[in-house]
Scaffold this motif. Sequence first.
Motif, short mmCIF file in Angstrom:
data_model
loop_
_atom_site.label_atom_id
_atom_site.label_comp_id
_atom_site.label_asym_id
_atom_site.label_seq_id
_atom_site.Cartn_x
_atom_site.Cartn_y
_atom_site.Cartn_z
N SER A 271 0.75 -1.05 0.25
CA SER A 271 -0.05 0.01 0.00
C SER A 271 0.75 1.00 0.16
CB SER A 271 -0.77 -0.03 1.23
OG SER A 271 -1.81 -0.98 1.05
N THR A 272 0.67 2.24 -1.09
CA THR A 272 1.62 3.26 -1.21
C THR A 272 0.45 4.61 -0.97
OG1 THR A 272 2.91 2.06 -2.76
CG2 THR A 272 3.40 4.58 -2.75
N VAL A 273 1.04 5.52 -0.16
CA VAL A 273 0.52 6.68 0.19
C VAL A 273 1.29 8.03 -0.71
CG1 VAL A 273 -0.21 8.41 1.50
CG2 VAL A 273 -0.67 6.34 2.14
N LEU A 274 0.88 8.44 -1.78
CA LEU A 274 1.59 9.42 -2.50
C LEU A 274 1.20 10.67 -2.06
CD1 LEU A 274 1.86 7.74 -6.03
CD2 LEU A 274 3.43 7.53 -4.05
N GLY A 275 1.67 11.32 -1.04
CA GLY A 275 1.30 12.53 -0.53
C GLY A 275 1.10 12.64 1.25
N ASP A 276 0.58 13.57 1.67
CA ASP A 276 0.22 13.44 2.87
C ASP A 276 -0.44 12.73 3.72
OD1 ASP A 276 1.69 15.68 3.08
OD2 ASP A 276 0.34 17.39 3.18
N PHE A 277 -0.13 11.95 4.87
CA PHE A 277 -0.81 10.96 5.55
C PHE A 277 -0.95 11.32 6.85
CE2 PHE A 277 -1.15 6.37 7.05
CZ PHE A 277 -2.62 6.43 6.92
N THR A 278 -2.23 12.00 7.11
CA THR A 278 -2.38 12.56 8.69
C THR A 278 -3.30 11.40 9.36
OG1 THR A 278 -2.51 14.76 7.65
CG2 THR A 278 -3.22 14.57 9.93
N ILE A 279 -2.94 11.31 10.66
CA ILE A 279 -3.74 10.47 11.72
C ILE A 279 -3.79 11.34 12.87
CG2 ILE A 279 -3.72 8.37 13.02
CD1 ILE A 279 -1.61 7.24 11.04
N ARG A 280 -5.01 11.61 13.32
CA ARG A 280 -5.54 12.45 14.10
C ARG A 280 -5.51 11.53 15.52
NH1 ARG A 280 -4.94 17.30 12.46
NH2 ARG A 280 -5.95 17.77 10.40
N ASP A 281 -5.34 10.50 15.49
CA ASP A 281 -5.70 9.73 16.98
C ASP A 281 -4.25 8.61 16.56
OD1 ASP A 281 -6.21 8.74 18.97
OD2 ASP A 281 -8.27 8.62 18.87
N GLU A 282 -4.54 7.58 17.40
CA GLU A 282 -3.39 6.65 17.35
C GLU A 282 -3.21 5.77 16.11
OE1 GLU A 282 -3.93 5.65 22.04
OE2 GLU A 282 -4.84 4.11 20.71
N LEU A 283 -1.91 5.36 15.86
CA LEU A 283 -1.62 4.57 14.82
C LEU A 283 -1.01 3.21 15.21
CD1 LEU A 283 -1.00 3.90 11.80
CD2 LEU A 283 1.15 5.18 11.80
#
Length: 824
Positions: free
Chosen positions: A322-334
């Motif tokens: 899985s590829t994220v080409l750009g910002d990846f914002t997580i507001r809570d836990e990862l």
Amino acid sequence: MAYKTFSLHAPTGADPNAKYVVSPNEYAPEGRTVQFPSKFSIYVVKISTVDGSVQIDGEPHTVDQIVGNRLYLYHRPLVDSAGNITTITASDGTINSAATNAKQGYIEFSSLPTGDFTVTYSAAPDCFSMWQLNNLQDDVMEIQALLGPDNQTGWVGMRHLATTILDKPNSSLDSLLSRYVSLPHLNQDVRISSTDDNALTGTLGDAHNIYIGLQKDTIALEGTGVRIGGTPGTASLFSTIEIGTTTGDKTYFSGTISGNDQVTIGGSDAAVASYSGVTFDTGLTQAYYDSSMLRVHGDIAGMGDLKVRGTVTITHTTGETSTVLGDFTIRDELFVHGISHLIGPTETNDLTVKRDVTVQGDLVASNLRGRGKNGHTLVDGLDASEVALTYKHVINKNKGHYVISAPRSLEAYAPVETIYHQGATGQGSWVVGDEFIITGFFTQAASSSGAYESILQLQWAAGDLPMVSGTVAGYAGAGVDSGVFSDGLIDPGSLWIQVRDGNAKGYAAPIFGYTIEQVAGNDITKLNVFTPKQPSQAIAANDTFALYSPGCEHWAYIIPGSTSSDVKVSGSAEEPLVIGFGDEIRVLTSVTADLDVSNPLFRAYSGMAGNTGDAACYIIASAEGVDEESPPNFYVRPTPFTMPEETAIGEVLGHTVDSGANWSIQQIVCYRPGGRYDSSWIPIHPDNDNITGGRVVSKISSPVKKYFFNHNLGGGIAYSDVSIDLYLASYGTQDADNVRPNQHEPYLRSLWGADNRAEFGLSGSMFRVSLTEQSTSATEKEASVFYFDSRLIGIQLTDDVLTAPKETSGSVPNYLRLVVSRNN
């Protein structure tokens, strides 16, 4: 009452290109053709008065109605009782009254009108001719054919078209278009269907297909909404809506798409290549697939925000990532239950790690809101400023203003035999100290034997060893005249070898001995050379190598640019270009943009006499305003002198034949890293003839001889800034074994080293002539410097230095070596 030119029913207000005036003048050409239906026919009102006349005021005409200079009037001009034509005037142009013809009803202009105009005159009553009546009935028949007769099947005409009228203005259409279908209720619901009966379910034979448009038509439906489907409230009736019937069809929409039930995108016949051909339930649980609002069989690409309220589960079964080409914002836990690979810059706020963190590269600590004394991030409990202090003032102290290190060229390099310089001349045997690189390939893997841990067997790519031009005295032990091979290069540690490719690429080591393995005629074609240690990765047969002498190798970090007048500066992450600026350095790990040299060459040549000449310009590196971790800026100037925080790293020699308008690059010079030049041992030819230049010194007796060496140490240095030493030596005949040193300890850095398998023994006849120290001897020095600049030094030898040098009591030297070192 004024005469009306046209009837009130005539469409005179139509576009000029859509109307055609039919003249009643039987002689006028515009009255003899029928223009309908391409244009409206506008007829002139006829004068019906039997006796008397009518005053025509402002009869309108256009310039294109004039034939030559003749204008046909709509009526015949009046002739008085004396037989004279009454007065005729025009709003534009000049009428030739003598040429007016009352019978044919025309006037002539002596000067034509320039635009639309009117004519005023008295007209006699009109008499109709048969051609005009014929044309009139033809015009009427054209209208009849357009409308078409009633009750005539198959006849072309508007009355037989099945026409839909969305707005019926009046009842006249009932008779005009007998087959029209009226949809006048635009303020009510409009139904297009096979019946008005809502209860009819549609059995075989009572349903009709409704076609709107053809294959290439574009259908635009505008309104507050378009509903396609069953009538709301009739749950027992369901509609199947197809938008596109083949996999190549595309559906576009703007706005919001809302689904009150399950939506499935893609299927087994999808044309996109990324579709796997299986449904979701083969990869996920049945509950996911059956209860999902959106089921997508294939890839999903989104150009906007994706917000999910709920669990996001990504299941891979065949090795995908899985590829994220750009910002990846997580507001809570990862939560990551597995390995996380962060490839590239990673920015975090608070980072808590409960186990070890392994870094397989650089760890960069930025000066951002840390707990150190000045807000720096702490590294192992130390303030990062301490690292910066060491970086600036300890590690890089006293680096001087020159190139510290650079990517070494590993391509074969032939000595330059011509000097391209506006301040010095010389070629052939005058140029003896040029840099060199020799290439070849290994004939087998590295081996060992006895005391020799690493034995490398070399073969030259061209079949011989292209080291010198001219000849060298024969090898006594081998019994051959080598022709091109210089034994003096194998002085222990003077010659190095570097592997160019294969698993051991980058391995570099000094050569401390050799044996001749193979000869061909007068050429040595194969050597065994000895290095202190084998490479950690094995050398294989046919891997390639480069031979060079440190201080005399070839450098090519300034390369040709995109055009013939451009150059570039080159570095890489594997082999960076490191440049010193006093107590700091800057590093280049990429290739710069083009640097134009034509203008600096022109400025260097400006003011010189003649159309043909040579000039030099200089590549300048600047650290002014550049961060320590950023590469320097590069400029081209016509002078080697630099400002503070600048370093000259090379120069370009150009030639012009048109006073500097155009330049051809003769040579690109890279200044030598490390501030030291060592020519290595150069053989001295025993004769004065057949010397063509290259790495050979011509032996002389008289007169005084001059030689040029390309030291390439750089600009901004004077003769007083360097130390220059000239070494001369001679080899002896083969000695007994008991006078040779043992094979593990070099003896006096002699020409032939510690290898007791070498074909020549020690002679001990070697002496040094300093070219910068003040002589304390009353005797004349054997050599002196007569020329010195940024890359070139000229050495002048006395008459007897190559025949009977004073330091060796008459021993004749066979080799010469020049060493130039910067003092800063």
